[in-house]
Design an enzyme around this catalytic site. Sequence first.
Site, PDB file in Angstrom:
ATOM      1  N   GLY A 138      20.474 109.952 -19.081  1.00  0.00           N
ATOM      2  CA  GLY A 138      20.341 110.618 -17.519  1.00  0.00           C
ATOM      3  C   GLY A 138      21.462 110.396 -16.619  1.00  0.00           C
ATOM      4  O   GLY A 138      22.664 110.022 -16.956  1.00  0.00           O
ATOM      5  N   SER A 139      21.072 110.100 -15.293  1.00  0.00           N
ATOM      6  CA  SER A 139      21.948 110.218 -14.263  1.00  0.00           C
ATOM      7  C   SER A 139      22.736 108.745 -14.244  1.00  0.00           C
ATOM      8  O   SER A 139      23.671 108.613 -13.635  1.00  0.00           O
ATOM      9  CB  SER A 139      21.234 110.231 -12.751  1.00  0.00           C
ATOM     10  OG  SER A 139      20.625 111.594 -12.689  1.00  0.00           O
TER      11      SER A 139
END
Lengths: 604, 409
Positions: free
Chosen positions: A316-317
Amino acid sequence: MSARFSPFDRKKIFYGIILAVVSVYIFKLFQMQILAHAQFDAKSSDNSIKAIEQIALRGVFYDRNLQLLVENTPAYTVRITPADYDTTLNRKIETVLDLESGFISNMLYKNRVYSKFIPLRAKRGSDFSAIAWIEENKEHLPGVDYVIEMQRGYPDSVMGAHVFGYSKEISPQQLKKEEQYYQPGDLIGSIGLEKKYEKDLRGEKGYDYILVDSRRREVGKYKNGLNDVPSQKGKDLVLSLDGELQRIAEVELNGRAGAVVAIEPATGEVMVLASSPQFDLNQFSYVTPRDYLRQLLNDPLKPQYNRATMSAHPPGSTFKLLCAIAALDLGVITPSTTLFCGGSFNYGRSFKCHGSHGSLNVIQAIEKSCNVFFYQLIFKIGLDNLKSYATRFGFGKKLGIDINEEMRGLIPNSAYYEKIYGKNWPQGILVSLGIGQGEINVTPLQLANYCALIANNGKSFVPHLVKGYLDENKKFHSYKYKQVNVGIKQSVFDVVKEGMFLVVNGAGTATHVRINDIQIAGKTGTAQNPHGKDHALFVAFAPYGNPKIAVAVLVENVGFGATWAAPIAKKIIETYVRRSMPKKTEHVEKNKIEVQQGAEIFAD
Amino acid sequence: MRINYELNDRFDLTIFLSASLLVIIGLFAIYSSTQNTITQKGNFDKQLISWGISLFVFFFIFALPTKLLKLTAVPAYVLSILLLLVVLVIGRRIGGARSWIALGGFSFQPTEFAKLATILFLSHFLSRSETDLDNLKDIFIALAIGMTPIALIMLEPDLGSSFVFIGVILALLFWKGISLFGLAVVLSPGIVAVASLFGPIYFAVAIGLVIVILFYFKKDIILSGSILALNIASGFFVDNIYNILSPHQQRRIQTFIDPNADPLGSGYNAIQAKVAIGSGGFFGKGFLHGNQTQLQFIPEQWTDFIFCVIGEEFGFIGSIFVIILFLILFLRILRLASFAKNEFLSLVIIGILAVFFVHFLVNIGMAIGILPVIGIPLPFVSYGGSSLLINMALLGIILNIYRSRKEST
C-alpha cells in the site's frame, strides 16, 4: 644328509597341524557352548554394563534485558524397554497413562528396527498419580520405568509462539540424517528458534555407566563412575526481543489476524516479532493433545502460520517512501519539483486520489499520501529501476532472519510482466505499483526492515532475533551478523524522513498518533484485499532525530492503516522511548494520550 | 557341463565361495555389534564398500600374468622395508601401535604389504637352485630375510603381526624341506624365549630340553655349543623385548599367564569374551539379541573380538560353521600348493596359507581363551578395509597361480 621329511610327509604334517588346531578349537567350543553353557549364561546375565544416556539441559531464552522467556521445568516421562517388556500389559498401561488404545503396540512396531535395549518414551509429562501407580506395581511391570525429564516452560505472559517455536520427537527420516547424535525418542527443534538454534540449545549428552543384572536392575555404578561422561548444558540464548514490547504487541493485536515487527535501526536487532492469532506453546511442551492440534488446523485464521515473516500483502502507501527514494536518488525529481494533483490521473482509465491536492512537492506528497503524485512518479522511475531499489531495501527476497519460516514476497520487473502478458504488456499496470498496490507483496518483517533502513539512513544489519548467548559463567558472547548498506545519499533520506515526520506531526494521515515529547515519523498504508476488507498497515520510527526503534504493523481485514495499525505502533514506540527517558515527564504525558485515542481519519 | 568344467579348471570356486561366505557372516556380525554404538554406526556400510573394492582388486590380481610375482619379489621387499622404516617415523598411532601411514584421506598399514613382500622374497630365495638348507649359512640368510621386518614391526610395537611373520618363515622353511636338526635350531630359541616368560624354572627346563636335542643329533662340539649359547641368550633377550612392548601388551601377557589376576582390568576382555561365546549355547541368542554384544561388553568386538559376536548370537552352530569354512579354505589352499607349476609358486601359496592360518589360530584362540589377547583380526570376517583388501589380494594370488598352473614358463 640329516633326517628330513619327504614332500609327501610335509604335506601330511601340514594337514595334521591344521586338523589338530581345528579339532582343539571345536572341542573347546563344544566344552564352552554346550557343556559349560549354563555357567557362562549365568555369568552373562549376572552383570552387564549399561550406558545410561543423560539428556543435556536445553539452553533457555532470555530477552534483551535478561528477562527469562523460555525455561525448563521438570516432568515425568514413562518409558518402556522392549527387551524386558510384556505386551500383555499394553491395555493396563494405556489406561493408566491415558493413552489411546493401541498406542503402545504401534510405538513398539515403529521402533522395531532399533535395539530392544533402548527405552522408548511412552508418555512425557505424566500425571503424578500414574507415576505413583507405577512405583507401587513395579514388581509386576517389567520393562516399565519412569525418569524425570525437562520440558519447556513459559514463565512470562509473553506468548511468542512463532518466534520461540517448539521441539518434537525426532522422526525416523531425521534420525537417518542425524544419527551421530540422536536416539529414537529424542526431542529436536521443529520450528522457530528451537529449530534454528538446535545445535546450540541441545548441549552435549552425557553417559552414566551402570552395572545391571539379567533383568537389568541397577546393581551399581560401573568402575564407580570413573568412565561416566557428564552432560553439558546447552547455550542460554539472549534474544534481541524485548519482553515488554512483545507482550504489548500481542495484547494489542488481541487475536485479530495481524503482525507487529519492531527493529532497532542501528543494529538490526528484532525487538518485537508478534504474529496473531497465537497458539499455546505449553500444549507443545510434550505430546500435543490431538484435540488441540485439530482445533489449530481447523481455525480459518491459521494460528500456526507466522504472519510476521510469511504473510505477503501489497505494501500500500507505505511503498510511496521507496518510490520517493528511487526518484530522488535517480535525480528524476528534486526536493522542490512539484507535480499537480487534480483528484485523479488518467492512463487508459481514471485512477482516483482521495482528495484534490493541487501542486505539491515530494515532502507534501508523502505527508498527504497523494496518489496522483506517485502515479506520475512511477513512469519517471521505470519498473526495473523500482525493482532494483526495492531489492536493495530487502523486498522480494528472504532477509535471512534467524528462523526458517520466512517468505520472499514479490517485486515484479518487466520480465515478470512479459511472461504473463507478452512483449507488449499494458503499461497501465504500473500506475497502481506507484502506490504499492497490485502484483507486489511484502511481509511485515520486510516492512520493518525497510523502515529501519530509512531511519538509520540506509545502514543496518541483517535483522536477527538472537544477540548471543551466556556461557556457564553467565558471560555474554555476541553473535556476528552481516552489515547492510543500501548506498543512497544522505540528502535523499533527509527529504523522505521529513515527509514521514509530517505524516504524524504535520497535516498528514496519522496525526492522531502524535505525542508531544516523542517525535514519531511514520507512513500509513492500506493493502487492497480482493477477498474482503483491506489490510491496515503502518510503518514508523522514533525519535525522529535519533531513531531508536522502527516498527511495522499489519492488521488484516479491518480497513484503513491509520485507524487500526498506527495506534499499536504508537503504543510500542511510546513504551520503548519513554522507558529510556528521564522519569519526571511521565505523568504529564499520560493524560494527553487518552484524549487522542479513537480519532478516526479517513485519509490514507 | 563343459562350461562348468572349464570354469573349475581356471578358477577355484570352493575357495572363492568359502571366503565370500565368511565376509557375509562378518557383515552380519559387524552390523550387530555396531548398530548400538554411537561412534561405529557406519562400519557396516564401510565394510560393504571395502568388499566391493576388494573384489575388484581380487579379480584384477587374478588376471595378472603370473610371472610378475617373481619379478616383483625383490623390489617389493625393499619397498616394504623402507615403508616399515617410514612408519616408525611418521606413522599414526592407533590402538597403542604406530602402524598406520596416512596419505591424504587414505591410510594403510605397511605391515600388511610387508607380509606379501616377505613371502615373495623368501620364496624367491628358497627356490633358487643354489640354496641349500643343510647349510647353516643359508638358514641364517633365510632367517635374516624374515626377521628384518619382524624387528621393525616389534618396534611399532605390533606383537600380533610378528607372530604372523614367524608363522610364515617356519612354514616356508618347512615346505622347502629343512632338516629336523635345522628345524630344531630355528625353533628352539623361540620356545626358550616363551618359556622364560613364565619364570626361571620353565626357562631351565627348556634349556635342558635343548641340551637333550643337541646330544641326539650328535653334531660337533663348537656348533652344539654355539646353538646352546644362542638359546640361553634368547631367554635373556626376551626380557628386553618384553620391555619394548607397550604397557597394554605387557599386561595382556601377564593376564594370559594369570587371567584372574585383574578381572576388571586387562583380564576383563578375555573373561567377557569367553562369557559371550559360552553363553551363546547351541543355537545362539539370535541375531541382535546377544546381551554381551548389544550392551557392548567387549571392546573392539567388530574387529579383534568379532568371533565373540558370532559365538554369542549364532551359538555353537554358527561358530562351527565359521571354523568349518576356514578348514575348507585351508585344506583347499594346501591342495593347490602341490598343483603350482614351480617351487617358487608353491612356496608363495604356502606362505599365504600361513598368513591366513596364523590369523585364524591367534584370533579364535584369543576369543576362546586358549591364547593371550593379541590384537589381530580374523581374516575376511573382522571389520577393516585394509585387512579385507590384502586378504582378498592374497586370495587372488593363490587363484592366479592355480589359473596358470598348466601354462609353460
